[in-house]
Design an enzyme around this catalytic site. Structure first.
Site, PDB file in Angstrom:
ATOM      1  N   ARG A  50       0.782  -1.217  -0.034  1.00 43.80           N
ATOM      2  CA  ARG A  50       0.224   0.061  -0.012  1.00 43.80           C
ATOM      3  C   ARG A  50       0.997   1.339  -0.120  1.00 43.80           C
ATOM      4  NH1 ARG A  50      -1.715   1.719   4.771  1.00 43.80           N
ATOM      5  NH2 ARG A  50      -2.141  -0.332   5.392  1.00 43.80           N
ATOM      6  N   TYR A 102     -16.013  17.973 -14.773  1.00 40.87           N
ATOM      7  CA  TYR A 102     -16.549  16.524 -14.962  1.00 40.87           C
ATOM      8  C   TYR A 102     -17.433  16.247 -13.960  1.00 40.87           C
ATOM      9  CZ  TYR A 102     -16.564  11.436 -14.087  1.00 40.87           C
ATOM     10  OH  TYR A 102     -16.826  10.306 -13.817  1.00 40.87           O
ATOM     11  N   ASP A 176      -7.134  19.476 -14.219  1.00 40.64           N
ATOM     12  CA  ASP A 176      -7.374  18.400 -14.654  1.00 40.64           C
ATOM     13  C   ASP A 176      -6.818  18.174 -16.170  1.00 40.64           C
ATOM     14  OD1 ASP A 176      -8.552  15.962 -15.419  1.00 40.64           O
ATOM     15  OD2 ASP A 176     -10.202  16.161 -14.142  1.00 40.64           O
ATOM     16  N   LYS A 201      -8.049   6.926 -19.030  1.00 40.20           N
ATOM     17  CA  LYS A 201      -8.184   7.586 -20.231  1.00 40.20           C
ATOM     18  C   LYS A 201      -7.248   7.593 -21.226  1.00 40.20           C
ATOM     19  CE  LYS A 201     -12.301   8.445 -18.462  1.00 40.20           C
ATOM     20  NZ  LYS A 201     -12.134   9.228 -17.155  1.00 40.20           N
TER      21      LYS A 201
HETATM   22  N1  PLP Z   1     -11.315  13.976 -14.701  1.00 43.02           N
HETATM   23  C1  PLP Z   1     -12.118  13.945 -15.723  1.00 43.02           C
HETATM   24  C2  PLP Z   1     -11.853  14.917 -17.088  1.00 43.02           C
HETATM   25  C3  PLP Z   1     -12.861  12.968 -16.366  1.00 43.02           C
HETATM   26  O1  PLP Z   1     -13.225  12.749 -17.457  1.00 43.02           O
HETATM   27  C4  PLP Z   1     -12.884  11.355 -15.424  1.00 43.02           C
HETATM   28  C5  PLP Z   1     -13.691  10.284 -15.613  1.00 43.02           C
HETATM   29  O2  PLP Z   1     -14.345  10.429 -16.823  1.00 43.02           O
HETATM   30  C6  PLP Z   1     -12.410  11.563 -14.166  1.00 43.02           C
HETATM   31  C7  PLP Z   1     -11.683  12.737 -13.777  1.00 43.02           C
HETATM   32  C8  PLP Z   1     -12.523  10.631 -13.040  1.00 43.02           C
HETATM   33  O3  PLP Z   1     -11.566   9.407 -13.435  1.00 43.02           O
HETATM   34  P1  PLP Z   1     -11.873   8.049 -13.221  1.00 43.02           P
HETATM   35  O4  PLP Z   1     -13.338   7.638 -13.841  1.00 43.02           O
HETATM   36  O5  PLP Z   1     -10.717   7.130 -13.552  1.00 43.02           O
HETATM   37  O6  PLP Z   1     -12.259   7.897 -11.722  1.00 43.02           O
END
Ligand code: PLP
Length: 383
Positions: A50, A102, A176, A201
Protein backbone atom coordinates in the site's frame (compact mmCIF):
# COMPACT_ATOMS: atom_id res chain seq x y z
CA UNK A 1 16.54 10.05 -16.13
CA UNK A 2 17.60 13.33 -17.72
CA UNK A 3 14.70 15.66 -18.46
CA UNK A 4 16.56 16.60 -21.61
CA UNK A 5 15.19 13.60 -23.48
CA UNK A 6 12.27 14.32 -25.79
CA UNK A 7 8.73 13.41 -24.71
CA UNK A 8 8.58 10.33 -26.97
CA UNK A 9 11.78 8.94 -25.39
CA UNK A 10 10.62 9.66 -21.84
CA UNK A 11 7.28 7.96 -22.54
CA UNK A 12 9.17 4.73 -23.27
CA UNK A 13 12.07 4.89 -20.82
CA UNK A 14 11.45 7.27 -17.88
CA UNK A 15 11.36 5.40 -14.57
CA UNK A 16 11.85 2.08 -16.35
CA UNK A 17 15.48 0.99 -16.52
CA UNK A 18 15.87 -2.75 -17.24
CA UNK A 19 15.09 -4.73 -14.06
CA UNK A 20 18.31 -4.77 -11.97
CA UNK A 21 17.87 -8.36 -10.76
CA UNK A 22 17.03 -10.13 -14.04
CA UNK A 23 17.62 -7.62 -16.82
CA UNK A 24 13.93 -7.84 -17.84
CA UNK A 25 13.45 -5.03 -20.37
CA UNK A 26 9.80 -4.46 -19.43
CA UNK A 27 9.08 -3.43 -15.83
CA UNK A 28 7.99 -6.58 -13.96
CA UNK A 29 4.54 -6.72 -12.36
CA UNK A 30 5.53 -7.00 -8.70
CA UNK A 31 2.46 -8.94 -7.65
CA UNK A 32 3.22 -8.96 -3.94
CA UNK A 33 1.63 -7.33 -0.92
CA UNK A 34 4.75 -7.30 1.27
CA UNK A 35 8.56 -7.29 1.10
CA UNK A 36 11.17 -9.16 3.19
CA UNK A 37 13.06 -7.19 5.80
CA UNK A 38 16.63 -8.45 6.40
CA UNK A 39 16.60 -7.20 9.98
CA UNK A 40 13.84 -5.24 11.73
CA UNK A 41 13.36 -1.99 9.84
CA UNK A 42 16.04 -2.80 7.26
CA UNK A 43 14.60 -3.29 3.79
CA UNK A 44 15.36 -2.51 0.15
CA UNK A 45 13.07 0.48 -0.22
CA UNK A 46 9.77 -1.36 0.02
CA UNK A 47 7.93 -2.65 3.11
CA UNK A 48 4.25 -3.04 2.31
CA UNK A 49 2.61 -2.56 -1.09
CA UNK A 50 0.00 0.00 0.00
CA UNK A 51 2.93 2.29 0.82
CA UNK A 52 4.95 1.46 -2.27
CA UNK A 53 5.41 -1.13 -5.00
CA UNK A 54 8.20 -1.07 -7.64
CA UNK A 55 5.75 -1.29 -10.58
CA UNK A 56 3.85 1.67 -9.14
CA UNK A 57 7.11 3.57 -8.56
CA UNK A 58 7.99 3.11 -12.24
CA UNK A 59 4.61 4.50 -13.28
CA UNK A 60 4.81 7.43 -10.84
CA UNK A 61 8.30 8.32 -12.06
CA UNK A 62 7.32 8.08 -15.72
CA UNK A 63 4.22 10.25 -15.26
CA UNK A 64 6.21 12.87 -13.33
CA UNK A 65 8.80 12.99 -16.14
CA UNK A 66 6.09 13.37 -18.78
CA UNK A 67 4.41 16.25 -16.94
CA UNK A 68 7.77 17.88 -16.22
CA UNK A 69 7.15 17.49 -12.46
CA UNK A 70 9.37 16.33 -9.62
CA UNK A 71 6.85 13.99 -8.01
CA UNK A 72 4.15 11.55 -9.10
CA UNK A 73 1.56 9.58 -7.17
CA UNK A 74 -0.68 6.93 -8.69
CA UNK A 75 -4.19 6.19 -7.45
CA UNK A 76 -6.90 3.58 -7.93
CA UNK A 77 -8.97 5.95 -10.09
CA UNK A 78 -9.12 9.55 -11.23
CA UNK A 79 -11.72 10.12 -8.51
CA UNK A 80 -9.44 8.59 -5.84
CA UNK A 81 -6.77 11.10 -6.92
CA UNK A 82 -9.34 13.93 -6.84
CA UNK A 83 -10.42 12.81 -3.36
CA UNK A 84 -6.80 12.89 -2.15
CA UNK A 85 -6.46 16.50 -3.32
CA UNK A 86 -9.69 17.66 -1.67
CA UNK A 87 -8.51 16.01 1.58
CA UNK A 88 -5.91 18.78 1.73
CA UNK A 89 -8.77 21.17 2.59
CA UNK A 90 -10.32 22.07 5.97
CA UNK A 91 -13.86 23.10 6.95
CA UNK A 92 -14.36 26.73 5.89
CA UNK A 93 -12.11 26.40 2.82
CA UNK A 94 -13.50 27.17 -0.61
CA UNK A 95 -12.84 25.57 -3.98
CA UNK A 96 -13.30 27.85 -6.98
CA UNK A 97 -13.98 25.68 -10.02
CA UNK A 98 -14.85 26.38 -13.63
CA UNK A 99 -18.52 25.62 -14.24
CA UNK A 100 -17.89 23.12 -17.03
CA UNK A 101 -16.31 20.25 -15.17
CA UNK A 102 -16.48 16.48 -15.00
CA UNK A 103 -19.71 15.41 -13.30
CA UNK A 104 -17.89 13.18 -10.80
CA UNK A 105 -15.75 16.10 -9.62
CA UNK A 106 -18.89 18.17 -9.05
CA UNK A 107 -20.53 15.23 -7.27
CA UNK A 108 -17.65 14.56 -4.85
CA UNK A 109 -17.46 18.24 -3.94
CA UNK A 110 -21.21 18.64 -3.49
CA UNK A 111 -22.00 15.38 -1.74
CA UNK A 112 -18.81 14.36 0.09
CA UNK A 113 -16.87 17.55 0.83
CA UNK A 114 -19.61 20.21 1.19
CA UNK A 115 -21.22 18.25 4.08
CA UNK A 116 -17.75 18.33 5.72
CA UNK A 117 -17.65 22.14 5.50
CA UNK A 118 -15.72 22.73 2.26
CA UNK A 119 -17.62 24.99 -0.14
CA UNK A 120 -17.69 24.96 -3.93
CA UNK A 121 -18.15 28.13 -5.99
CA UNK A 122 -18.42 27.94 -9.75
CA UNK A 123 -17.06 30.48 -12.21
CA UNK A 124 -17.96 30.84 -15.85
CA UNK A 125 -15.59 28.67 -17.89
CA UNK A 126 -15.84 31.22 -20.72
CA UNK A 127 -14.66 34.09 -18.50
CA UNK A 128 -11.71 32.59 -16.69
CA UNK A 129 -9.73 35.82 -16.91
CA UNK A 130 -12.14 36.88 -14.16
CA UNK A 131 -11.18 34.03 -11.79
CA UNK A 132 -8.61 36.12 -10.01
CA UNK A 133 -11.30 38.70 -9.10
CA UNK A 134 -13.53 35.94 -7.70
CA UNK A 135 -10.97 34.80 -5.15
CA UNK A 136 -12.11 35.36 -1.57
CA UNK A 137 -10.29 35.08 1.74
CA UNK A 138 -11.35 31.46 2.06
CA UNK A 139 -10.44 30.33 -1.47
CA UNK A 140 -7.76 27.65 -1.06
CA UNK A 141 -7.98 25.82 -4.36
CA UNK A 142 -8.74 26.68 -7.97
CA UNK A 143 -9.87 23.73 -10.05
CA UNK A 144 -9.84 23.85 -13.82
CA UNK A 145 -10.05 21.46 -16.73
CA UNK A 146 -8.70 22.51 -20.12
CA UNK A 147 -10.23 21.49 -22.46
CA UNK A 148 -13.34 21.24 -20.32
CA UNK A 149 -15.53 18.15 -20.26
CA UNK A 150 -17.81 18.06 -22.26
CA UNK A 151 -17.99 21.54 -23.83
CA UNK A 152 -14.34 21.75 -24.87
CA UNK A 153 -13.77 25.27 -23.53
CA UNK A 154 -10.14 26.21 -22.97
CA UNK A 155 -8.55 27.99 -20.05
CA UNK A 156 -5.45 30.11 -20.67
CA UNK A 157 -3.33 28.31 -18.06
CA UNK A 158 -0.23 30.49 -18.14
CA UNK A 159 -2.34 33.68 -17.98
CA UNK A 160 -4.27 32.25 -15.03
CA UNK A 161 -1.09 31.19 -13.20
CA UNK A 162 0.46 34.57 -13.92
CA UNK A 163 -2.53 36.47 -12.50
CA UNK A 164 -2.46 34.28 -9.36
CA UNK A 165 1.23 34.95 -8.83
CA UNK A 166 0.41 38.60 -8.08
CA UNK A 167 -1.62 37.60 -4.99
CA UNK A 168 -0.07 37.63 -1.53
CA UNK A 169 -1.95 34.51 -0.44
CA UNK A 170 -2.13 32.32 -3.51
CA UNK A 171 -4.71 29.49 -3.73
CA UNK A 172 -3.43 26.19 -5.12
CA UNK A 173 -4.01 25.90 -8.88
CA UNK A 174 -5.05 22.35 -9.79
CA UNK A 175 -5.44 21.37 -13.43
CA UNK A 176 -7.28 18.23 -14.50
CA UNK A 177 -5.20 17.42 -17.60
CA UNK A 178 -7.12 14.26 -18.53
CA UNK A 179 -8.46 15.51 -21.88
CA UNK A 180 -5.20 17.03 -23.10
CA UNK A 181 -2.58 14.62 -21.67
CA UNK A 182 0.98 15.85 -21.06
CA UNK A 183 1.76 15.25 -24.73
CA UNK A 184 -0.51 18.16 -25.69
CA UNK A 185 0.10 20.47 -22.72
CA UNK A 186 2.10 20.44 -19.47
CA UNK A 187 0.29 22.60 -16.89
CA UNK A 188 3.10 22.45 -14.30
CA UNK A 189 5.39 24.07 -16.87
CA UNK A 190 2.71 26.74 -17.39
CA UNK A 191 2.58 27.60 -13.68
CA UNK A 192 0.03 25.19 -12.16
CA UNK A 193 0.76 23.72 -8.72
CA UNK A 194 -0.84 20.33 -9.27
CA UNK A 195 -1.87 18.20 -12.24
CA UNK A 196 -4.51 15.52 -11.94
CA UNK A 197 -5.21 12.66 -14.36
CA UNK A 198 -7.74 9.98 -14.87
CA UNK A 199 -5.18 7.50 -16.29
CA UNK A 200 -8.24 5.45 -17.27
CA UNK A 201 -8.37 7.63 -20.40
CA UNK A 202 -5.60 8.52 -22.88
CA UNK A 203 -2.69 7.56 -20.62
CA UNK A 204 -3.85 3.95 -20.30
CA UNK A 205 -5.27 4.35 -23.78
CA UNK A 206 -6.89 0.94 -24.23
CA UNK A 207 -10.04 1.10 -22.07
CA UNK A 208 -8.83 -1.75 -19.88
CA UNK A 209 -8.00 -0.15 -16.52
CA UNK A 210 -9.30 2.44 -14.05
CA UNK A 211 -6.59 4.66 -12.57
CA UNK A 212 -5.60 8.14 -11.51
CA UNK A 213 -2.52 10.23 -10.81
CA UNK A 214 -1.33 13.45 -9.21
CA UNK A 215 1.84 15.27 -10.27
CA UNK A 216 3.48 18.21 -8.50
CA UNK A 217 6.80 19.92 -7.80
CA UNK A 218 6.46 21.04 -4.18
CA UNK A 219 8.16 18.65 -1.71
CA UNK A 220 5.89 19.41 1.26
CA UNK A 221 2.77 19.02 -0.88
CA UNK A 222 4.09 15.71 -2.21
CA UNK A 223 4.82 14.46 1.33
CA UNK A 224 1.28 15.32 2.46
CA UNK A 225 -0.30 13.67 -0.61
CA UNK A 226 1.91 10.57 -0.21
CA UNK A 227 0.76 10.43 3.43
CA UNK A 228 -2.89 10.57 2.28
CA UNK A 229 -2.23 7.96 -0.44
CA UNK A 230 -0.81 5.55 2.15
CA UNK A 231 -3.24 6.38 4.96
CA UNK A 232 -6.36 6.07 2.81
CA UNK A 233 -5.03 3.29 0.60
CA UNK A 234 -6.79 4.09 -2.71
CA UNK A 235 -3.83 2.74 -4.69
CA UNK A 236 -3.72 0.95 -8.05
CA UNK A 237 -2.61 -2.68 -8.20
CA UNK A 238 0.67 -3.58 -9.94
CA UNK A 239 -1.06 -5.06 -13.00
CA UNK A 240 -2.96 -1.82 -13.59
CA UNK A 241 0.27 0.17 -13.16
CA UNK A 242 1.93 -2.06 -15.74
CA UNK A 243 -0.92 -1.53 -18.21
CA UNK A 244 -0.71 2.26 -17.86
CA UNK A 245 3.08 2.09 -18.34
CA UNK A 246 2.48 0.07 -21.48
CA UNK A 247 -0.10 2.58 -22.70
CA UNK A 248 2.23 5.52 -22.09
CA UNK A 249 4.82 4.13 -24.49
CA UNK A 250 2.53 4.81 -27.45
CA UNK A 251 0.86 7.97 -26.11
CA UNK A 252 2.54 10.36 -28.60
CA UNK A 253 1.71 8.30 -31.69
CA UNK A 254 -1.82 7.67 -30.49
CA UNK A 255 -2.44 11.36 -29.72
CA UNK A 256 -1.19 12.41 -33.15
CA UNK A 257 -3.55 9.94 -34.78
CA UNK A 258 -6.50 10.90 -32.53
CA UNK A 259 -5.93 14.49 -33.66
CA UNK A 260 -5.53 13.82 -37.39
CA UNK A 261 -8.70 11.67 -37.38
CA UNK A 262 -10.52 14.37 -35.39
CA UNK A 263 -9.55 17.11 -37.84
CA UNK A 264 -11.17 15.20 -40.71
CA UNK A 265 -14.24 14.34 -38.65
CA UNK A 266 -14.54 18.01 -37.65
CA UNK A 267 -14.73 19.05 -41.31
CA UNK A 268 -17.34 16.34 -41.97
CA UNK A 269 -19.54 17.30 -38.99
CA UNK A 270 -19.34 21.03 -39.67
CA UNK A 271 -20.76 20.42 -43.13
CA UNK A 272 -23.82 18.54 -41.75
CA UNK A 273 -27.09 20.45 -41.41
CA UNK A 274 -27.98 18.50 -38.21
CA UNK A 275 -24.94 19.88 -36.33
CA UNK A 276 -24.78 23.08 -34.32
CA UNK A 277 -22.43 24.42 -31.60
CA UNK A 278 -19.66 22.15 -32.84
CA UNK A 279 -16.60 22.25 -30.56
CA UNK A 280 -13.12 20.90 -31.36
CA UNK A 281 -10.05 22.85 -30.18
CA UNK A 282 -8.04 21.69 -33.20
CA UNK A 283 -10.38 23.32 -35.74
CA UNK A 284 -10.36 26.98 -36.74
CA UNK A 285 -14.09 27.15 -35.94
CA UNK A 286 -13.31 26.86 -32.20
CA UNK A 287 -13.75 30.29 -30.54
CA UNK A 288 -10.43 29.84 -28.74
CA UNK A 289 -8.52 28.35 -31.66
CA UNK A 290 -5.68 30.84 -31.24
CA UNK A 291 -5.26 29.78 -27.58
CA UNK A 292 -5.42 26.12 -28.58
CA UNK A 293 -2.60 26.67 -31.08
CA UNK A 294 -0.52 28.41 -28.44
CA UNK A 295 -1.22 26.10 -25.52
CA UNK A 296 -1.72 22.65 -27.06
CA UNK A 297 0.45 20.63 -29.41
CA UNK A 298 -2.68 19.54 -31.31
CA UNK A 299 -6.44 19.45 -30.76
CA UNK A 300 -6.58 15.92 -29.27
CA UNK A 301 -9.44 13.50 -29.81
CA UNK A 302 -12.43 14.99 -27.98
CA UNK A 303 -15.24 16.94 -29.64
CA UNK A 304 -18.87 17.77 -28.98
CA UNK A 305 -21.85 19.24 -30.79
CA UNK A 306 -25.54 19.83 -30.30
CA UNK A 307 -27.96 17.90 -32.50
CA UNK A 308 -30.36 20.43 -34.01
CA UNK A 309 -33.17 17.88 -33.80
CA UNK A 310 -33.10 18.06 -30.00
CA UNK A 311 -32.85 15.36 -27.35
CA UNK A 312 -34.81 12.64 -29.20
CA UNK A 313 -32.75 13.07 -32.38
CA UNK A 314 -29.51 13.10 -30.38
CA UNK A 315 -30.52 9.92 -28.57
CA UNK A 316 -31.47 8.19 -31.81
CA UNK A 317 -28.17 9.29 -33.42
CA UNK A 318 -25.94 7.92 -30.65
CA UNK A 319 -27.89 4.67 -30.71
CA UNK A 320 -27.39 4.34 -34.48
CA UNK A 321 -23.59 4.33 -34.81
CA UNK A 322 -21.82 1.00 -35.20
CA UNK A 323 -18.10 1.77 -34.88
CA UNK A 324 -18.59 4.65 -32.45
CA UNK A 325 -19.61 2.58 -29.44
CA UNK A 326 -22.26 4.07 -27.16
CA UNK A 327 -20.37 4.12 -23.85
CA UNK A 328 -19.05 6.35 -21.10
CA UNK A 329 -15.30 7.06 -20.85
CA UNK A 330 -12.92 8.35 -23.49
CA UNK A 331 -9.35 8.26 -24.68
CA UNK A 332 -9.11 4.63 -25.81
CA UNK A 333 -7.96 3.46 -29.24
CA UNK A 334 -11.60 2.77 -30.12
CA UNK A 335 -14.12 5.52 -30.88
CA UNK A 336 -16.88 6.19 -28.34
CA UNK A 337 -20.03 8.30 -28.43
CA UNK A 338 -22.31 9.42 -25.62
CA UNK A 339 -24.93 11.85 -24.34
CA UNK A 340 -23.25 13.52 -21.32
CA UNK A 341 -26.54 14.86 -19.87
CA UNK A 342 -27.82 11.30 -19.45
CA UNK A 343 -24.51 9.47 -19.01
CA UNK A 344 -21.15 10.87 -17.78
CA UNK A 345 -22.68 14.07 -16.40
CA UNK A 346 -26.03 12.67 -15.20
CA UNK A 347 -25.09 13.71 -11.65
CA UNK A 348 -25.23 17.38 -12.75
CA UNK A 349 -28.91 17.07 -13.77
CA UNK A 350 -31.03 19.75 -12.05
CA UNK A 351 -27.90 21.65 -10.98
CA UNK A 352 -26.69 24.99 -12.38
CA UNK A 353 -24.16 23.10 -14.52
CA UNK A 354 -26.62 20.65 -16.11
CA UNK A 355 -25.69 19.78 -19.70
CA UNK A 356 -27.90 20.51 -22.73
CA UNK A 357 -29.70 17.15 -23.37
CA UNK A 358 -28.98 17.24 -27.13
CA UNK A 359 -25.21 17.65 -26.62
CA UNK A 360 -23.29 14.71 -28.09
CA UNK A 361 -19.69 13.96 -27.09
CA UNK A 362 -17.32 12.00 -29.30
CA UNK A 363 -14.05 10.37 -28.29
CA UNK A 364 -12.45 9.87 -31.69
CA UNK A 365 -10.36 6.71 -31.81
CA UNK A 366 -7.50 5.70 -34.06
CA UNK A 367 -9.42 3.52 -36.52
CA UNK A 368 -9.31 4.34 -40.26
CA UNK A 369 -10.90 7.77 -40.49
CA UNK A 370 -12.91 6.93 -43.63
CA UNK A 371 -14.65 4.13 -41.71
CA UNK A 372 -15.44 6.50 -38.85
CA UNK A 373 -16.88 9.15 -41.16
CA UNK A 374 -18.99 6.57 -42.97
CA UNK A 375 -20.27 5.34 -39.60
CA UNK A 376 -21.37 8.87 -38.66
CA UNK A 377 -22.87 9.49 -42.12
CA UNK A 378 -24.97 6.30 -41.90
CA UNK A 379 -26.06 7.16 -38.36
CA UNK A 380 -27.33 10.59 -39.54
CA UNK A 381 -29.25 8.86 -42.30
CA UNK A 382 -30.67 6.06 -40.16
CA UNK A 383 -31.65 8.09 -37.11
N1 PLP B 1 -11.52 13.90 -14.77
C1 PLP B 1 -12.08 13.84 -15.98
C2 PLP B 1 -11.91 14.98 -16.93
C3 PLP B 1 -12.82 12.71 -16.36
O1 PLP B 1 -13.38 12.67 -17.57
C4 PLP B 1 -12.95 11.64 -15.43
C5 PLP B 1 -13.74 10.44 -15.77
O2 PLP B 1 -14.44 10.40 -16.77
C6 PLP B 1 -12.36 11.75 -14.17
C7 PLP B 1 -11.63 12.89 -13.87
C8 PLP B 1 -12.50 10.65 -13.14
O3 PLP B 1 -11.68 9.56 -13.48
P1 PLP B 1 -12.00 8.03 -13.13
O4 PLP B 1 -13.21 7.63 -13.90
O5 PLP B 1 -10.73 7.33 -13.54
O6 PLP B 1 -12.24 7.96 -11.66
Amino acid sequence: MSKEYAFETLAIHAGQPPDPTTGAVMTPIYQTSTFKQDTVGSHRGYEYARTGNPTRTALESCLAALEGGSHGLAFASGMAATDALFRLLKPGDEVLAVDDLYGGTHRILKHIFEPLGVTLRLVDSQATDLIVHEISETTRMIWVESPTNPKLNLIDLSALAESLSTLSSRPMLCVDNTFATPYLQQPLMLGADVVLHSTTKYLGGHSDIIGGAILCNDNALYDRLAFIQNAVGAIPGPMDCFLVLRGLKTLPVRMDRHASNSEEIASFLLARSEVTDFRYPGHASHPQYELAQRQMRNGGGMMSFIHKGGEAAARSFVESTQLFTLAESLGGVESLIELPAMMTHASTMDTPIAIEPALIRLSVGIEAVEDLIEDLRLAFENS
